[in-house]
Design an enzyme around this catalytic site. Structure first.
Site, PDB file in Angstrom:
ATOM      1  CD1 TRP A  66      -2.128  -2.172   1.933  1.00  0.00           C
ATOM      2  CD2 TRP A  66      -2.922  -1.367  -0.003  1.00  0.00           C
ATOM      3  NE1 TRP A  66      -3.118  -3.019   1.483  1.00  0.00           N
ATOM      4  CE2 TRP A  66      -3.617  -2.560   0.305  1.00  0.00           C
ATOM      5  CE3 TRP A  66      -3.241  -0.694  -1.174  1.00  0.00           C
ATOM      6  CZ2 TRP A  66      -4.619  -3.083  -0.515  1.00  0.00           C
ATOM      7  CZ3 TRP A  66      -4.245  -1.218  -2.002  1.00  0.00           C
ATOM      8  CH2 TRP A  66      -4.919  -2.392  -1.667  1.00  0.00           C
ATOM      9  CG  ASP A  71      -3.532   3.830   3.740  1.00  0.00           C
ATOM     10  OD1 ASP A  71      -4.643   3.685   4.299  1.00  0.00           O
ATOM     11  OD2 ASP A  71      -3.172   3.154   2.757  1.00  0.00           O
ATOM     12  CE  LYS A 102      -8.952  -3.194   3.682  1.00  0.00           C
ATOM     13  NZ  LYS A 102      -8.055  -2.388   2.883  1.00  0.00           N
TER      14      LYS A 102
END
Ligand SMILES: *Cc1c(COP(=O)(O)O)cnc(C)c1O
Length: 361
Positions: A103, A172, A196
């Site tokens: 990511w 993030d 999530k």
């Protein structure tokens, strides 16, 4: 099907059962309107209440000061990878990134595409991203320092956030937002794809500090400017109304049923330690992340060979335990223990893992 699965999916992931029940209960007739939440105008006072409630709860849970805005933006966490450098790079100044996995790499790539002066000040690539780097120097001139607070795929997490030394932090937090209390003050921006820890997919929550908004260049496309989202209270165009509604319910559950982020963290720690405790005393399960960097949210492990791993996954599903297959890029197994995963589900998993080991050696 009359029985809910023990759901360890990495994302989209488990939602709190009381939230799903409330959605079901009120779906056909939302607040006496005779319509569902998906059928009413995003400009209605009914939806105004929904979005205001969600924002208010996020503010209280994270203890946000008046200088922070809570925004909902479509395009998931991935759109933020490009919006951040586009909106928040100071003219002629570098941007700093710490690379802790896939990511982070994707975020870095989007800044590079735009020709920004990208400086990756630390990476854990030398050991397959199995740890969080501690050795780095932040450029004094940097526009911001970007890092991924929880690395969903390999299963590492920042315990203590990096020290930006005055440079605004950007993180993030897709896979660990609202899992623990945090001090937001060093952060210029925090973002998280919802699927999530927050709710259904299709939207990112973006928390941005007022001073960062002054950096937004005039010549960006309207839809890609943080100022557009802020000026229109996330309602410039039609937002994902259902997702925002569900996020509000999840945050209400966090505030009222769980009792806030401190209590959520205690529960999350307990869940993680049940599985790590088993892995640490096992002959067949081997943790992938290094001890000091292990994630409370995503527990990654391997079995001695792929044949046994496959049997493990198949037998787990037969026992009603789902989502344990590791990310395709690294293989192995992963149990995602997001907020909505109950301690009962974790106990069931631990018992299954113990039983599987006994049958296998
Ligand atoms: C899942 C995830 C993403 C991607 O989110 P999308 O909403 O699919 O764009 C980004 N970063 C992290 C840390 C993630 O876990």
């Amino acid at each position: 099907m009359d029985k809910r699965a023990h759901n360890f999916n990495a994302g989209p992931a488990a939602l709190p059962l009381p939230v799903l029940e409330e959605i079901k209960e009120n779906f056909l007739n939302f607040h006496g309107s005779g319509m569902s939440i998906t059928e009413i105008s995003h400009r209605s006072s009914l939806f105004d209440e929904v979005i205001d409630d969600a924002i208010g709860r996020a503010r209280r849970l994270l203890n946000l000061g008046d200088d922070y805005h809570v925004l909902f933006i479509q395009g998931g966490a991935s759109l933020q990878f490009c919006m951040i450098p586009m909106n928040l790079t100071l003219p002629g100044r570098p941007v700093n990134y710490i690379s802790t996995g896939i990511w982070s790499i994707k975020a870095i790539k989007e800044a590079e595409i735009q020709g920004k002066d990208v400086r990756v000040i630390a990476t854990s690539e030398d050991r397959d991203f199995s740890y969080i780097p501690t050795d780095y120097t932040v450029d004094k001139q940097a526009s911001y320092l970007h890092f991924t607070s929880n690395n969903t795929i390999v299963g590492t997490q920042w315990g203590q956030f990096p020290d930006g030394r005055g440079v605004p932090l950007i993180s993030d937090m897709s896979s660990d937002i609202m899992s623990r209390p945090i001090d937001v003050r060093p952060f210029g921006l925090i973002y998280a794809g919802a699927q999530k820890n927050l709710g259904p997919s299709g939207v990112a929550m973006v928390i941005i500090r007022e001073d960062m908004l002054k950096r937004v260049p005039d010549d960006l496309p309207t839809m890609l400017k943080y100022t557009t989202v802020r000026d229109n209270k996330s309602l410039f165009n039609t937002p994902p109304t259902f997702a925002i509604y569900a996020i509000g319910l999840v945050l209400a559950w966090l505030e009222e049923t769980i009792g806030g982020l401190k209590e959520m963290e205690r529960i999350n720690k307990e869940k993680a330690s049940l599985i790590y405790g088993l892995i640490d005393n096992s002959e067949i399960y081997h943790g992938i992340a290094e001890l000091k960097s292990r994630s409370m949210m995503n527990v990654t492990f391997r079995l001695p060979d792929e044949r046994l791993e496959q049997r493990f996954l198949t037998e787990a599903i037969k026992s009603g335990i789902h989502g344990l297959k590791g990310h395709r890029s690294i293989g192995g197994c992963r149990a995602s223990l997001y907020n909505a995963v109950t301690i009962d589900s974790v106990r069931t998993l631990v018992e299954f893992m113990r039983g599987f080991e006994e049958r296998s050696v």
